[in-house]
Design a protein around this motif. Structure first.
Motif, PDB file in Angstrom:
ATOM      1  N   LYS A  88       0.832  -1.209   0.000  1.00 54.34           N
ATOM      2  CA  LYS A  88       0.000   0.000   0.000  1.00 54.34           C
ATOM      3  C   LYS A  88       0.866   1.258   0.000  1.00 54.34           C
ATOM      4  O   LYS A  88       0.530   2.255  -0.655  1.00 54.34           O
ATOM      5  CB  LYS A  88      -0.934  -0.002   1.213  1.00 54.34           C
ATOM      6  CG  LYS A  88      -2.057  -1.023   1.117  1.00 54.34           C
ATOM      7  CD  LYS A  88      -3.009  -0.913   2.293  1.00 54.34           C
ATOM      8  CE  LYS A  88      -4.157  -1.911   2.163  1.00 54.34           C
ATOM      9  NZ  LYS A  88      -5.087  -1.837   3.321  1.00 54.34           N
ATOM     10  N   GLU A  89       1.957   1.203   0.733  1.00 56.84           N
ATOM     11  CA  GLU A  89       2.870   2.351   0.757  1.00 56.84           C
ATOM     12  C   GLU A  89       3.488   2.581  -0.624  1.00 56.84           C
ATOM     13  O   GLU A  89       3.632   3.732  -1.062  1.00 56.84           O
ATOM     14  CB  GLU A  89       3.968   2.133   1.798  1.00 56.84           C
ATOM     15  CG  GLU A  89       3.514   2.274   3.241  1.00 56.84           C
ATOM     16  CD  GLU A  89       2.799   1.047   3.782  1.00 56.84           C
ATOM     17  OE1 GLU A  89       2.351   1.089   4.937  1.00 56.84           O
ATOM     18  OE2 GLU A  89       2.689   0.032   3.045  1.00 56.84           O
ATOM     19  N   SER A 111       3.938  10.472  -6.700  1.00 57.46           N
ATOM     20  CA  SER A 111       5.039  10.723  -7.636  1.00 57.46           C
ATOM     21  C   SER A 111       4.493  11.122  -9.004  1.00 57.46           C
ATOM     22  O   SER A 111       4.981  12.067  -9.633  1.00 57.46           O
ATOM     23  CB  SER A 111       5.926   9.481  -7.764  1.00 57.46           C
ATOM     24  OG  SER A 111       6.533   9.160  -6.534  1.00 57.46           O
ATOM     25  N   LYS A 112       3.475  10.410  -9.455  1.00 56.01           N
ATOM     26  CA  LYS A 112       2.864  10.732 -10.754  1.00 56.01           C
ATOM     27  C   LYS A 112       2.233  12.118 -10.714  1.00 56.01           C
ATOM     28  O   LYS A 112       2.302  12.875 -11.698  1.00 56.01           O
ATOM     29  CB  LYS A 112       1.817   9.686 -11.129  1.00 56.01           C
ATOM     30  CG  LYS A 112       1.249   9.863 -12.540  1.00 56.01           C
ATOM     31  CD  LYS A 112       0.289   8.747 -12.894  1.00 56.01           C
ATOM     32  CE  LYS A 112      -0.145   8.836 -14.358  1.00 56.01           C
ATOM     33  NZ  LYS A 112      -0.701  10.138 -14.738  1.00 56.01           N
ATOM     34  N   LEU A 113       1.636  12.461  -9.586  1.00 52.56           N
ATOM     35  CA  LEU A 113       1.018  13.778  -9.435  1.00 52.56           C
ATOM     36  C   LEU A 113       2.053  14.883  -9.636  1.00 52.56           C
ATOM     37  O   LEU A 113       1.818  15.852 -10.376  1.00 52.56           O
ATOM     38  CB  LEU A 113       0.385  13.886  -8.047  1.00 52.56           C
ATOM     39  CG  LEU A 113      -0.365  15.179  -7.713  1.00 52.56           C
ATOM     40  CD1 LEU A 113      -1.561  15.354  -8.643  1.00 52.56           C
ATOM     41  CD2 LEU A 113      -0.828  15.153  -6.258  1.00 52.56           C
ATOM     42  N   SER A 143       8.949  10.126  -0.543  1.00 54.72           N
ATOM     43  CA  SER A 143       8.766   8.913   0.249  1.00 54.72           C
ATOM     44  C   SER A 143       7.277   8.700   0.486  1.00 54.72           C
ATOM     45  O   SER A 143       6.461   9.612   0.298  1.00 54.72           O
ATOM     46  CB  SER A 143       9.496   9.019   1.594  1.00 54.72           C
ATOM     47  OG  SER A 143       8.738   9.793   2.512  1.00 54.72           O
ATOM     48  N   ALA A 144       6.924   7.498   0.934  1.00 56.25           N
ATOM     49  CA  ALA A 144       5.519   7.170   1.166  1.00 56.25           C
ATOM     50  C   ALA A 144       4.941   7.931   2.348  1.00 56.25           C
ATOM     51  O   ALA A 144       3.719   7.942   2.542  1.00 56.25           O
ATOM     52  CB  ALA A 144       5.361   5.665   1.379  1.00 56.25           C
ATOM     53  N   ALA A 145       5.795   8.587   3.132  1.00 55.91           N
ATOM     54  CA  ALA A 145       5.315   9.362   4.281  1.00 55.91           C
ATOM     55  C   ALA A 145       4.746  10.712   3.859  1.00 55.91           C
ATOM     56  O   ALA A 145       4.142  11.419   4.669  1.00 55.91           O
ATOM     57  CB  ALA A 145       6.449   9.565   5.283  1.00 55.91           C
ATOM     58  N   ASP A 157       0.925  17.540   0.925  1.00 55.49           N
ATOM     59  CA  ASP A 157       2.313  18.006   0.848  1.00 55.49           C
ATOM     60  C   ASP A 157       2.710  18.272  -0.601  1.00 55.49           C
ATOM     61  O   ASP A 157       3.423  19.239  -0.896  1.00 55.49           O
ATOM     62  CB  ASP A 157       3.258  16.969   1.461  1.00 55.49           C
ATOM     63  CG  ASP A 157       2.981  16.726   2.931  1.00 55.49           C
ATOM     64  OD1 ASP A 157       2.715  17.708   3.651  1.00 55.49           O
ATOM     65  OD2 ASP A 157       3.025  15.558   3.362  1.00 55.49           O
ATOM     66  N   ILE A 158       2.258  17.409  -1.501  1.00 55.22           N
ATOM     67  CA  ILE A 158       2.547  17.608  -2.924  1.00 55.22           C
ATOM     68  C   ILE A 158       1.892  18.897  -3.410  1.00 55.22           C
ATOM     69  O   ILE A 158       2.487  19.674  -4.164  1.00 55.22           O
ATOM     70  CB  ILE A 158       2.052  16.412  -3.760  1.00 55.22           C
ATOM     71  CG1 ILE A 158       2.765  15.127  -3.325  1.00 55.22           C
ATOM     72  CG2 ILE A 158       2.273  16.671  -5.248  1.00 55.22           C
ATOM     73  CD1 ILE A 158       4.258  15.143  -3.514  1.00 55.22           C
TER      74      ILE A 158
END
Length: 204
Positions: free
Chosen positions: A115-116, A124-126, A189-191, A196-197
């Motif tokens: 899931k992470e 990342s794609k965003l 990172s997955a965090a 944030d993006i």
């Protein structure tokens, strides 16, 4: 998975090339892919279905696995040869037992972080798509995302601008990257949350 452009090698092609010759070995560095790529988190070699075809599969415990040290996956013959001939290994102090125990533990947990990894690919794609939409070249296929600016001073100024917005962004300049391709290097990172993006995008 390359560290500056975030692009990915065609390992299937390299394996096919290797198999045409009897005296060729294939060495693959998965430092940036271990933990974040592949169904089980074993990297690009797993993702492309060529794990068993890599002669020297190298990775680090110091990035996604949050530990220290590194490894090489290889045959027992090569392993024994390296142990008995590698001066850096022979004359290095061993890692603390607690570090080795943690690395072993977390490596076994990698398949559980599906899931992470999915979330990491989404954010990342965003970011990749948003940068590309601004007309900036986007070579990345991963969570390592360059915002290529070009000129050194402009890159430094842009990094400072992002830092004032609370985004920890550092400029990467020659000789680390080719002249004329200075960039901000985002390593997600997955965090990191979607919010944030969006905060990063507000500063681009």
């Amino acid at each position: 998975l390359f560290s500056m452009d975030g692009d990915i090698a065609d390992l299937r092609f390299l394996v096919a090339m290797k198999q045409r010759f009897n005296n060729v070995y294939l060495y693959v560095d998965e430092a940036h892919a271990i933990g974040v790529r592949g169904n089980h988190g074993y990297g690009i070699a797993e993702e492309q279905g060529v794990l068993a075809d890599i002669d020297f599969l190298v990775g680090t415990f110091g990035k996604a696995l949050a530990s220290m040290g590194a490894y090489v996956a290889c045959t027992k013959v090569i392993r024994d040869y390296l142990i008995n001939t590698m001066r850096p290994l022979i004359f290095s102090t061993t890692l603390p037992p607690v570090t080795i125990a943690w690395s072993y533990f977390i490596f076994k947990q990698l398949p559980l972080f599906g899931k992470e990894r999915e979330h990491l690919e989404i954010i990342s794609k965003l970011l990749r798509d948003a940068i590309a939409a601004k007309g900036v070249a986007m070579p990345s296929e991963s969570n390592i995302i360059p915002y290529i600016i070009g000129e050194n001073k402009a890159c430094i100024d842009f990094a400072l601008q992002l830092q004032k917005l609370g985004v920890y962004a550092l400029p990467v300049r020659p000789p680390t990257v080719p002249v004329g391709t200075s960039r901000i290097r985002f390593s997600l990172s997955a965090a990191i949350a979607k919010e944030d993006i969006e905060a990063i995008l507000s500063g681009l």
